[in-house]
Enzyme design. Structure first.
Site, short mmCIF file in Angstrom:
data_model
loop_
_atom_site.label_atom_id
_atom_site.label_comp_id
_atom_site.label_asym_id
_atom_site.label_seq_id
_atom_site.Cartn_x
_atom_site.Cartn_y
_atom_site.Cartn_z
N ARG A 68 0.83 -1.20 0.00
CA ARG A 68 0.00 0.00 0.00
C ARG A 68 0.87 1.26 0.00
O ARG A 68 0.45 2.32 -0.47
CB ARG A 68 -0.96 0.00 1.20
N TYR A 121 -14.99 14.33 -17.65
CA TYR A 121 -15.42 12.96 -17.48
C TYR A 121 -16.50 12.94 -16.40
O TYR A 121 -16.41 13.65 -15.40
CB TYR A 121 -14.21 12.10 -17.08
#
Length: 408
Positions: A68, A121
């Site tokens: 991560r 978008y």
């Protein structure tokens, strides 16, 4: 006698051409002698001592602590991306929207004002319209083709301007250099979504934009087989965005990062062919009697063609066009395509086509679609690397099907 072009130094990656960067821009990060980078498919990494563990745990973006936080294959992709976009560094994330949302949440706070485009978008627009206001961030939407409108929208508390060019799906443009000139003297951060262009066709950072984001699912991956996102920026901005990234957790898997790196190796070859195919197809479509209008920045008929030539090296995969007739005639055209796959996304090796009014009918009202420039007979096509004659033949037969159906 014409002077020869200087040969870039092998020791200076910054001097390499993009074609070389995608192949060798990560070479300094190699951990073994394999020609193909290994996939480090591990969530966590071993320390040999307490001291080494403490160093790993407290090193931001460590590639060998916990995936991560970073992973060796992530670092290799990020190195290539930063060189392509000519930024200090880059960050990988699990999707384009993961990159956009993480960037916005890292950089704005309650009381800030942001400026967005009229055309973005759809999920980006939702960030401005639905998510940020919940946390006390106000926003203004402006016509991206009107630089003065953008200037007029700036307030004392304007923190960030988000732009996207070319825009989805109408392919209108935003003047990146003009946006940067407005923002920099005022200390406003600028973010540009470069997905529809790719770093091969446009480099927003070189035009003054602070942060460049990508849906790496598109051109960068290039094969419609991964979902990924990227943020390219300064080390200073990356520190804040990475900190938010570790909290939100939009982590790209090592396998997808490796597939992304493999896809990027052929990015210049693919984009060169795609650019040529798309321009030729757009010009051909303009000559077809069944076509009402064609929208492509590379066409002289595009209202912002001069700007496209100024800030773009190539004009990309996406063509938008209107089929003569109504919604049903356009649906018949798209359904009749054989080579062009009826699917969303863009920038990959296969040609894709969507009837945009059909795609967004479930999430936008007819009035919203008209306001966004999406007419019932509007088609968006992402041109791939097939032979141009085969693409023309496929579109020709599909237009004939739609024409016959309309006549009957």
């Amino acid at each position: 006698m014409k002077a020869e072009t200087p040969i870039p130094s092998h020791e200076d990656p910054a001097a390499w051409h993009d074609e070389t960067t995608v192949l060798h821009g990560d070479a300094s990060l190699a951990t073994d002698s394999s020609v193909v980078p290994p996939i480090h498919y591990s969530a966590t990494f071993r320390a040999d001592s307490a001291e080494q563990f403490a160093e790993m745990a407290n090193t931001p973006r460590s590639p060998s602590f916990y995936t991560r936080y970073g992973n060796p294959v992530h670092k290799r992709v990020e190195a290539v991306l930063a060189e392509l976009e000519e930024t200090e560094t880059a960050l990988l994330m699990a999707s384009g929207m993961g990159a956009i949302s993480t960037t916005l949440l890292a950089l704005v706070s309650a009381g800030d004002h942001v400026i967005a485009q009229q055309r973005h978008y759809m999920s980006t627009s939702r960030m401005f319209e639905e998510v940020l206001p919940r946390f006390g961030v106000s926003y203004t939407v402006v016509d991206q083709t009107d630089t003065q409108a953008l200037a007029d929208a700036i307030r004392p508390n304007t923190r960030l301007i988000m732009v996207e060019t070319p825009v989805n799906p109408t392919l209108s443009l935003t003047d990146l250099a003009a946006v940067a000139r407005l923002a920099k003297p005022r200390g406003i951060i600028t973010v540009a979504d470069n997905t529809f262009a790719s770093p091969l066709n446009q480099k927003p950072h070189t035009l003054g934009i602070d942060i460049v984001v990508h849906s790496a699912t598109k051109y960068l991956g290039g094969h419609h087989d991964i979902t990924a996102g990227a943020v390219c920026c300064s080390n200073e901005h990356a520190a804040k965005i990475w900190d938010m990234h570790t909290t939100l957790g939009a982590v790209l898997s090592p396998m997808d990062a490796w597939l992304l790196l493999r896809g990027m190796r052929t990015l210049p070859l693919r984009v060169e062919r795609i650019n040529a195919n798309a321009l030729a197809l757009a010009q051909w479509l303009e000559s077809q009697p069944q076509i009402q209008a064609v929208f492509y920045p590379g066409l002289a008929s595009h209202p912002q063609h001069a700007l496209a030539k100024k800030q773009m090296k190539g004009y990309g995969a996406v063509i938008a066009f209107s089929v003569k007739g109504d919604f049903d005639a356009t649906s018949r055209f798209v359904s009749a395509l054989k080579l062009a796959t009826h699917a969303v996304s863009l920038g990959g090796v296969e040609t894709l086509a969507v009837h945009t009014a059909a795609m967004w009918a479930g999430t936008m009202t007819p009035a919203q679609m008209i306001a966004a420039g999406i007419e019932p007979n509007f088609v968006r096509m992402s041109v791939g690397i097939e032979h141009i004659d085969d693409l023309k033949a496929d579109l020709g037969q599909a237009l004939a099907v739609a024409d016959v159906a309309r006549a009957t």
